[in-house]
Design a protein around this motif. Structure first.
Motif, PDB file in Angstrom:
ATOM      1  N   LEU A  89      -7.078 -10.419  35.136  1.00  6.27           N
ATOM      2  CA  LEU A  89      -7.688 -11.587  34.046  1.00  6.27           C
ATOM      3  C   LEU A  89      -7.414 -12.933  34.630  1.00  6.27           C
ATOM      4  O   LEU A  89      -8.198 -13.873  34.552  1.00  6.27           O
ATOM      5  CB  LEU A  89      -6.873 -11.362  32.812  1.00  6.27           C
ATOM      6  N   ALA A  90      -6.117 -13.241  35.233  1.00  3.47           N
ATOM      7  CA  ALA A  90      -5.861 -14.489  35.870  1.00  3.47           C
ATOM      8  C   ALA A  90      -6.909 -14.871  37.139  1.00  3.47           C
ATOM      9  O   ALA A  90      -7.247 -16.095  37.109  1.00  3.47           O
ATOM     10  CB  ALA A  90      -4.438 -14.524  36.362  1.00  3.47           C
ATOM     11  N   ASN A  91      -7.173 -13.972  37.580  1.00 10.23           N
ATOM     12  CA  ASN A  91      -8.411 -14.270  38.869  1.00 10.23           C
ATOM     13  C   ASN A  91      -9.620 -14.682  38.276  1.00 10.23           C
ATOM     14  O   ASN A  91     -10.276 -15.943  38.874  1.00 10.23           O
ATOM     15  CB  ASN A  91      -8.505 -13.013  39.685  1.00 10.23           C
ATOM     16  N   GLU A  92      -9.872 -13.843  37.052  1.00  4.94           N
ATOM     17  CA  GLU A  92     -11.338 -14.356  36.370  1.00  4.94           C
ATOM     18  C   GLU A  92     -11.097 -15.725  35.902  1.00  4.94           C
ATOM     19  O   GLU A  92     -11.850 -16.815  36.138  1.00  4.94           O
ATOM     20  CB  GLU A  92     -11.632 -13.335  35.423  1.00  4.94           C
ATOM     21  N   LEU A  93      -9.987 -16.053  35.503  1.00  4.77           N
ATOM     22  CA  LEU A  93      -9.743 -17.328  34.651  1.00  4.77           C
ATOM     23  C   LEU A  93      -9.476 -18.534  35.700  1.00  4.77           C
ATOM     24  O   LEU A  93     -10.057 -19.735  35.379  1.00  4.77           O
ATOM     25  CB  LEU A  93      -8.394 -17.273  33.780  1.00  4.77           C
TER      26      LEU A  93
END
Length: 160
Positions: A89-93
């Protein structure tokens, strides 16, 4: 994704809400954090991943996603699964934040701490998260995973 404020949203819509929120007060300091918690309920493990946007001293908003998988019994496997969900999720964000020039630090909150059964996982998990370039927060500072995600993951929660 879901939001108490905005209802059902796609990830892209949640990102647009983050952008709108940060534009309301461009002089404020913001912190964005991602965290995951899970609970075993019957034969499944309920996994809740949360994005929290805090406008320092002035409130914030959060978005969450719920997944259900076959029951994970091993504590180390659960922590690894939670951390992997948060990292993804952090990578997408981070891509969205960079593309939209949103200036806010991004933290990954993990549901482990120096007290309790997870203390032996600290080096491994914190090293993994930091090795990917993220600031890593653990208990008692990991409010996104050990506070918000924990509350939503528990059975009977009004939000989950």
């Amino acid at each position: 994704m879901r939001s108490i404020t905005y209802g059902e949203l796609t990830f892209e819509e949640a990102c647009r809400k983050i952008k709108e929120y940060t534009k309301k007060d461009s002089t404020a300091d913001y912190v964005i954090s991602v965290g995951t918690d899970s609970q075993n309920i019957g034969n499944i493990t309920k996994i809740v991943s949360v994005i929290t946007l805090v406008r320092k001293t002035k409130g914030g908003i959060f978005f969450y996603d719920i997944k259900k998988v076959k029951k994970v019994k091993n504590l180390r496997q659960k922590i690894l699964m939670e951390t992997q969900s948060s990292i993804e999720l952090a990578n997408e964000l981070v891509k969205f934040l960079n593309d939209n020039e949103i200036d806010a630090p991004l933290e990954v909150h993990i549901d482990i701490g120096e007290h309790g059964e997870t203390k032996h996982l600290i080096k491994e998990i914190v090293g993994w998260v930091m090795g990917l370039g993220f600031k890593c927060c653990m208990k008692p500072d990991s409010y996104t995973s050990s506070g918000i995600a924990d509350k939503i993951s528990k059975r009977g929660s009004r939000v989950g």
